[in-house]
Design a protein around this motif. Structure first.
Motif, PDB file in Angstrom:
ATOM      1  N   ARG A   1       0.848  -1.188   0.000  1.00 22.35           N
ATOM      2  CA  ARG A   1       0.000   0.000   0.000  1.00 22.35           C
ATOM      3  C   ARG A   1       0.883   1.238   0.000  1.00 22.35           C
ATOM      4  NH1 ARG A   1      -3.704   2.542   4.217  1.00 22.35           N
ATOM      5  NH2 ARG A   1      -5.501   3.278   3.029  1.00 22.35           N
TER       6      ARG A   1
ATOM      7  N   GLY B   1       1.110   7.347   2.509  1.00 21.08           N
ATOM      8  CA  GLY B   1       0.539   8.673   2.353  1.00 21.08           C
ATOM      9  C   GLY B   1       1.115   9.651   3.360  1.00 21.08           C
TER      10      GLY B   1
ATOM     11  N   GLU C   1      -0.671   9.348  -1.824  1.00 15.96           N
ATOM     12  CA  GLU C   1      -2.076   9.752  -1.738  1.00 15.96           C
ATOM     13  C   GLU C   1      -2.749   9.684  -3.105  1.00 15.96           C
ATOM     14  OE1 GLU C   1      -3.921  10.437   0.813  1.00 15.96           O
ATOM     15  OE2 GLU C   1      -2.425  10.471   2.414  1.00 15.96           O
TER      16      GLU C   1
ATOM     17  N   ARG D   1      -3.426   6.057  -4.095  1.00 16.84           N
ATOM     18  CA  ARG D   1      -4.606   5.518  -3.408  1.00 16.84           C
ATOM     19  C   ARG D   1      -5.880   5.981  -4.095  1.00 16.84           C
ATOM     20  NH1 ARG D   1      -3.561   6.158   3.113  1.00 16.84           N
ATOM     21  NH2 ARG D   1      -1.556   5.055   3.222  1.00 16.84           N
ATOM     22  N   SER D   2      -5.924   7.250  -4.488  1.00 18.88           N
ATOM     23  CA  SER D   2      -7.113   7.765  -5.159  1.00 18.88           C
ATOM     24  C   SER D   2      -7.347   7.051  -6.483  1.00 18.88           C
ATOM     25  CB  SER D   2      -6.974   9.279  -5.394  1.00 18.88           C
ATOM     26  OG  SER D   2      -6.865   9.975  -4.168  1.00 18.88           O
TER      27      SER D   2
ATOM     28  N   GLU E   1      -6.362   4.032  -7.314  1.00 13.51           N
ATOM     29  CA  GLU E   1      -6.720   2.634  -7.087  1.00 13.51           C
ATOM     30  C   GLU E   1      -8.175   2.478  -6.661  1.00 13.51           C
ATOM     31  OE1 GLU E   1      -3.840   1.219  -4.308  1.00 13.51           O
ATOM     32  OE2 GLU E   1      -2.266   0.970  -5.816  1.00 13.51           O
TER      33      GLU E   1
END
Length: 242
Positions: free
Chosen positions: A84, A87, A115, A118-119, A121
């Motif tokens: 992961r 962030g 960050e 993540r957005s 994904e």
């Protein structure tokens, strides 16, 4: 007759002995655990997730003992679980010594990229995203001579979803540009590629009879033997001596 029933009961319980859960992953974030569960379910392996003890604990994933080897191979084929991206909370929450201006800028870019990844994904069909952001700092020795910001994005998607993800390329460029000061959307390059799961097809596991069916079959056999035993005994007694 009793000893026959005891033996059949033991045989019926043999499949249960190999079905104890085996933990194959631990310390996962919940999105990672969910992704692993979906991949295993697609491959025909039943899996369960459980929260580890403690508020800061991650998630564990377990499967039946007989399925552990297949589950590990299936996850290796799909390169799961994926790390992961870190962030802002992870990068700037580590503490330590006071960083220099250059180190602080590098940490900021690393956190910003995490960050944004993540957005991306979170988009339906995207299995992994990586973002590289270049925001040059102003050089005090060369005022006004500052290279333009730029960024590069790699998006891995499910093969069936790649066309839809490619159609979102202008939106991806706008998302990345909107998060970085001075970055123009035209300076964001986007590459969309099929994810790892398309390289190797994983054959679904053959369906096995459920445990209740096995137990019922064993009980039926036990009943049949119990009913047939007196008949066989009577026939043996009635048989004339040779």
């Amino acid at each position: 007759m009793v000893h026959w029933r005891n033996r059949l009961t033991a045989l019926a319980l043999l499949p249960l002995a190999g079905c104890a859960d085996e933990e194959i992953l631990h310390g996962l974030a919940e999105p990672q655990a969910n992704e692993v569960l979906v991949a295993l379910d697609d491959g025909g392996v039943a899996a369960r997730k459980r929260r580890e003890d403690g508020q800061e604990g991650g998630w564990t994933v377990s499967v039946g003992g007989a399925d552990a080897g297949r589950a590990q191979r299936l996850l290796a084929e799909r390169e799961l679980p994926r790390p992961r991206p870190a962030g802002f909370g992870e990068v700037f929450g580590r503490g330590g010594m006071v960083p220099t201006a250059t180190e602080e800028h590098a940490l900021y870019l690393h956190a910003l990229a995490g960050e944004l990844a993540r957005s991306l994904e979170a988009i339906d069909g995207v299995v992994e995203a990586r973002v590289h952001v270049g925001l040059p700092q102003p050089d005090p020795l060369r005022p006004g001579d500052r290279p333009s910001p730029r960024a590069a994005v790699l998006v891995k998607c499910r093969p069936a979803s790649c066309a839809a993800v490619r159609a979102l390329e202008p939106g991806i460029q706008a998302l990345v540009a909107g998060a970085a000061d001075g970055l123009d959307a035209s300076a964001v390059s986007v590459v969309v590629a099929p994810g790892a799961e398309s390289r190797t097809a994983v054959a679904p596991a053959p369906r096995r009879p459920s445990i209740p069916a096995v137990v019922l079959a064993a009980v039926a056999v036990a009943g049949a033997v119990a009913l047939a035993a007196p008949v066989v005994r009577d026939r043996l007694r009635a048989r004339p001596p040779a």
